[in-house]
Scaffold this active site. Structure first.
Site, PDB file in Angstrom:
ATOM      1  N   ASP A 127     -49.510  19.092  -3.675  1.00 37.22           N
ATOM      2  CA  ASP A 127     -48.300  19.909  -3.856  1.00 37.22           C
ATOM      3  C   ASP A 127     -47.179  19.258  -2.717  1.00 37.22           C
ATOM      4  OD1 ASP A 127     -45.904  21.043  -4.244  1.00 37.22           O
ATOM      5  OD2 ASP A 127     -46.782  23.186  -4.144  1.00 37.22           O
ATOM      6  N   TYR A 169     -47.950  28.242  -0.808  1.00 41.24           N
ATOM      7  CA  TYR A 169     -47.057  28.839  -1.899  1.00 41.24           C
ATOM      8  C   TYR A 169     -46.770  27.598  -2.817  1.00 41.24           C
ATOM      9  CZ  TYR A 169     -42.976  30.714  -4.228  1.00 41.24           C
ATOM     10  OH  TYR A 169     -41.984  30.924  -5.085  1.00 41.24           O
ATOM     11  N   LYS A 212     -37.418  19.872  -3.709  1.00 43.31           N
ATOM     12  CA  LYS A 212     -36.473  19.907  -2.421  1.00 43.31           C
ATOM     13  C   LYS A 212     -35.713  18.579  -2.302  1.00 43.31           C
ATOM     14  CE  LYS A 212     -39.540  23.284  -0.486  1.00 43.31           C
ATOM     15  NZ  LYS A 212     -38.519  24.677  -0.485  1.00 43.31           N
TER      16      LYS A 212
END
Ligand code: PMP
Length: 429
Positions: free
Chosen positions: A239, A146, A267
């Site tokens: 990523d 994702y 994050k």
């Protein structure tokens, strides 16, 4: 005594009238595991408290950011001080450079970067830049990975897309996903075929997959991605929104010794505030406006509160690097092996995957090396496990296809409590 969830239940009723599914992000809903999600009022260290006063040991850490535990005092103080100077200027501040210098020091592959407000923005912008830089349209991603919810990346995506069994997403025109090739993770042969068939702008990959549950790269796999992209003139985008500052201060690229062309972060970077970044080789980054022709912008990009929280967070991780990552490794190993041991003793098939303080207990006896492997898990049993642990005051991510996280605030006693709860569950099945 079973938990009372009276107030959470009432708030859920209201939320369902106001928000689709009662939530502002689908992964917060509980349909995959059953039951209603408790509403939270406060958190400190490794613990969450809900509206009805129930306490939980937190193993999802706001989906990654809370590596030092909740309300970590230096981060709280930094946010308070920054807020008193204004929540946003929309003009440059020194704090952007301060955080950028911390990032660049930890990620030697990042020569220049740009801050954004989410992981989605970071990956979406990195892809645009990779296409502009190479003059090519096709991108390669991997099944179960994702990378946020930009149209072209919602192809065989993990996280909530996998949890709710949605193949892609309605509302994404076929044309928008036409140039996205989704290949199985850990399969070098599939990559060679894709490179032979299409001119590829970039590969984007979660170097340790977290969004299909935790799946580490096979030995040599990331090196193969690096070599193939170099050979074919494509860019390699790691990523590291989830793995950045998590599996090591310098992310998976440090852990596995990979030098990507671009990296995306989020994050932990923002210490729990909305923040992301994408960066890499200067000659690529300089294609961005106002220097170059690739447009990308953000009213709240480099927001001073997010920068202050990020500086406090990353600064602390840098200064206490050795002890932080050693503690995370030790506690995570004990927890993950301890729970897997109780399953083994009870004859329950389980595969535990872990890289540092990022892990998943898959309810399958087969090794999980790609999304097809993760999908073989007994998700019904995972749901029962989740409900039993929640009842015992332990909160795992509410999906088999999401990695769990541990923080430096967790204690041996939290871990023992978790292993005991797992033992009771397996004994009661
Ligand atoms: N990339 C990865 C690897 C992620 O795990 C996530 C979020 N879980 C994203 C991108 C998207 O980040 P955000 O939710 O901040 O848009």
């Amino acid at each position: 005594m079973p938990r009372t969830l009276t107030r959470s239940h009432a708030l859920q009723q209201r939320a369902e009238k106001l928000f689709p599914g009662g939530v502002n992000s689908p992964v917060r809903a509980f349909p995959a595991v059953g039951g209603e999600p408790p509403f939270l009022v406060r958190a400190e260290g490794a613990y969450l408290w809900d509206e009805d006063g129930n306490r939980y040991v937190d193993y999802f850490g706001s989906w990654g950011p809370m590596i030092l535990g909740h309300a970590f005092p230096p981060v709280v103080e930094a946010i308070q001080q920054a807020a008193s100077r204004s929540a946003s200027f929309g003009a440059s501040t020194a704090t952007e450079g301060d955080l950028a210098e911390l990032v660049v020091a930890a990620y030697p592959s990042i020569e220049k970067l740009r801050f954004v407000s989410s992981g989605t923005e970071a990956t979406m912008s990195a892809i645009r830049l990779a296409r502009a830089f190479t003059g090519r349209k096709y991108i390669i991603k991997f099944e179960g990975c994702y990378h946020g919810h930009a149209d072209g990346l919602l192809v065989k995506a993990g996280s909530g897309v996998a949890t709710f069994g949605i193949p892609g997403s309605a509302g994404v025109p076929e044309e928008a996903a036409h140039f996205t090739l989704a290949l199985p993770f850990n399969d070098v042969g599939a990559l060679e075929a894709a490179f032979a068939a299409h001119p590829i702008a970039c590969i984007i990959v979660e170097p340790v997959v977290g969004n299909a549950g935790c799946i580490p790269p096979a030995e040599g796999y990331l090196q193969a991605l690096r070599e193939l992209t170099q050979k074919h003139g494509a860019l390699l985008i790691l990523d590291e929104v989830m793995t950045g500052f998590r599996v090591s201060l310098g992310g998976a690229q440090e852990l596995y010794g990979i030098h990507p062309d671009m990296t995306t972060l989020g994050k932990i970077l923002g210490g729990g505030l909305p923040c992301g970044a994408f960066g890499g080789r200067a000659e690529i980054m300089d294609q961005l406006a106002p220097l170059g022709p690739v447009y990308q912008a953000g009213t709240l990009s480099g927001n001073p509160l997010a920068m202050a929280a990020g500086i406090a967070m990353i600064g602390y991780l840098q200064q206490h690097r050795a002890e932080v990552y050693a503690k995370l490794e030790k506690l995570s190993a004990r927890l993950v092996d301890g729970v897997a041991g109780t399953a083994g003793a009870a004859g329950v098939p389980m595969t535990a995957n872990r890289v540092g303080a990022m892990f998943t207990w898959f309810f399958t006896g087969e090794p999980v090396t790609d999304f097809a492997g993760a999908a073989r898990s007994d998700t019904k049993r995972f749901g029962s496990f989740h409900r039993a642990l929640l009842e015992a005051g332990i909160w795992l991510p509410p999906s088999q296809f999401e990695a769990a996280f541990l923080s430096t605030a967790h204690t041996e006693s939290d871990i023992q409590q978790t292993i005991e709860a797992a033992r009771r569950f397996f004994a009661s099945e």
